[in-house]
Write an enzyme that holds these catalytic residues in place. Structure first.
Site, mmCIF file in Angstrom:
data_model
loop_
_atom_site.group_PDB
_atom_site.id
_atom_site.type_symbol
_atom_site.label_atom_id
_atom_site.label_comp_id
_atom_site.label_asym_id
_atom_site.label_seq_id
_atom_site.Cartn_x
_atom_site.Cartn_y
_atom_site.Cartn_z
ATOM 1 N N HIS A 90 -4.194 3.211 5.927
ATOM 2 C CA HIS A 90 -5.416 2.825 6.626
ATOM 3 C C HIS A 90 -6.575 2.647 5.650
ATOM 4 O O HIS A 90 -6.448 2.879 4.443
ATOM 5 C CB HIS A 90 -5.781 3.858 7.698
ATOM 6 C CG HIS A 90 -6.048 5.243 7.188
ATOM 7 N ND1 HIS A 90 -7.105 5.561 6.363
ATOM 8 C CD2 HIS A 90 -5.388 6.412 7.396
ATOM 9 C CE1 HIS A 90 -7.099 6.845 6.096
ATOM 10 N NE2 HIS A 90 -6.054 7.391 6.701
ATOM 11 N N CYS A 136 -2.181 10.703 4.478
ATOM 12 C CA CYS A 136 -1.977 9.258 4.621
ATOM 13 C C CYS A 136 -2.105 8.564 3.268
ATOM 14 O O CYS A 136 -2.463 9.177 2.266
ATOM 15 C CB CYS A 136 -3.008 8.674 5.583
ATOM 16 S SG CYS A 136 -2.919 9.350 7.256
#
Length: 426
Positions: free
Chosen positions: A152, A160
């Protein structure tokens, strides 16, 4: 006049700082983006695709290297082989080298994941996002868990792979266009590092080494064929480009499996070159120790990039920038100093000592360990192709791209699926 020169110099400095902040791997001005979900790829990338004979909507594959902090987009050319079209500097990833095990461990996933259109999130609070697909069948079979592991924007990570907003805008567009072209599943190869002989030797004492050897088989298959490997899970292990004699179940023992003769031959040649390079790398390391840095140490290296940016912007840097090879005496002195200060020995320290180094497996041994049986049928002459390890036998390429959308004319049972058909269920 002098004031004009000063103003111009400041303008140039500001522009350069902007490139640095965005890691110089994306160039779109976000203030001019009207629809981020449908934003087209920059003209420069489109021109590069045309030069490489890549249709705009042909399939893609994503490769991530934690240690180097890189995310690569590979795209299918008209000949159905994949070539790299764009490389991005990962802005932030948390944790250390090694796979994600459980919710809350701040680890970014490692392994092979299948991304479908449903994994795209156009409404992410991190600008745009693509779910990694963790946990996949391998993770689930081994009791690993975690949620919302993404690629992202926003350059801030807690498990992430976080990019800048400019970068994720392009990455999202690559996936969107490939899905529009009919691709049903994009393969994500999330790797600890480029799995070269030198890097494997440097990390051979890691607690994760056996896991890395297993996923390296998939890495090698791609290096040889330049095609995303067919991935399956059985016996709680990954298998790559294997033809199964019966049903495959992630938690159950693997059925009898075989490898196409041409692929066996190509991998054997590839592995012989690897063995020589591995032994050379071990000798070169000697008694040197690789110190794997903590996330805090990685952040410290790039702290200057945060100046003038919003609080959410938190680049973590690469392990290669913050880590280092050390002598035994240097390492011992550092550990004693940390213990005196009440700090525990870092769990990410990797030892590279020849005194305890196992003998590198031969190509034949590795093929047996990784369920790559030796072909018993005569080998037909095949053309050669340039790979990262030099020239090797080429694997026959089917007419249809394995990731291209092509609905079968009639239902096909799992056991009779064509070998090169990529499995969407992962």
């Amino acid at each position: 006049m002098r004031l004009k020169h000063i103003a111009f110099a400041l303008l140039v400095a500001t522009a350069l700082t902007g490139c640095n902040d965005t890691l110089d791997s994306a160039s779109t001005d976000l203030t001019k983006v009207k629809n981020k979900v449908e934003q087209p790829l920059p003209a420069k990338i489109v021109a590069d695709m045309q030069a490489k004979n890549m249709p705009r909507t042909s399939p893609i594959m994503i490769r991530i290297y934690k240690e180097e902090g890189k995310l690569e987009i590979w795209k299918a050319k008209a000949d159905n082989r994949f070539d790299m079209i764009k490389s991005y500097d990962i802005c932030a990833w948390s944790g250390k080298l090694g796979p994600k095990i459980k919710e809350g461990d701040r680890q970014a996933p490692e392994g092979f994941y299948s991304l479908t259109p449903a994994h795209l999130n156009p409404n992410s609070k991190y600008y745009l996002a693509i779910n990694t697909g963790f946990p996949n069948r391998y993770d689930a079979a081994n009791g690993r868990n975690g949620t919302n592991l993404m690629i992202h924007g926003a350059c801030s990570s807690s498990g992430c792979y976080s990019m800048t907003d400019e970068q994720i805008l392009e990455i999202y567009a690559f996936a969107r266009d490939a899905f529009k072209g009919g691709q049903t599943a994009v393969q994500l190869q999330a790797l600890p590092f480029r799995m070269t002989a030198e890097n494997m030797a440097r990390h051979r004492e890691s607690e994760h080494y056996d896991f890395w050897k297993m996923i390296k088989v998939g890495y090698d298959n791609f290096e040889v064929t330049k095609r995303p490997p067919e991935v399956a899970v059985c016996g709680k292990k990954y298998t790559f480009n294997q033809q199964a004699s019966g049903p495959v179940n992630a938690a159950a023992a693997c059925p009898e499996m075989s490898t196409p003769p041409a692929l066996v031959s190509a991998l054997s040649s590839y592995n012989k070159t690897y063995d020589v390079a591995y032994e050379k790398a071990v000798g070169k390391l000697g008694t040197k120790i690789w110190y794997e840095p903590t996330e805090a140490e990685r952040k410290a290296v790039v702290a200057a990039k945060r100046k003038g940016r919003e609080l959410a912007y938190a680049p973590t840097g690469t392990s290669l920038e913050a880590g280092k090879l050390m002598s035994q005496s240097e390492f011992q002195a550092m550990m004693e100093k940390r213990m005196a200060a009440g700090q525990p020995k870092p769990a990410t320290t990797q030892l590279a000592s020849t005194s305890t180094a196992p003998r590198p497996a031969t190509a034949a041994e590795r093929m047996k360990q990784d369920r790559l049986p030796t072909a018993s049928t005569p080998q037909a002459a095949t053309p050669t192709v340039e790979t990262a390890q030099g020239k090797t036998s080429a694997v026959p390429v089917p007419e249809q791209n394995p990731l291209a959308y092509a609905a079968p004319a009639a239902p096909v049972s799992e056991a009779k699926k064509p070998f090169w058909k990529f499995w969407d269920k992962q």
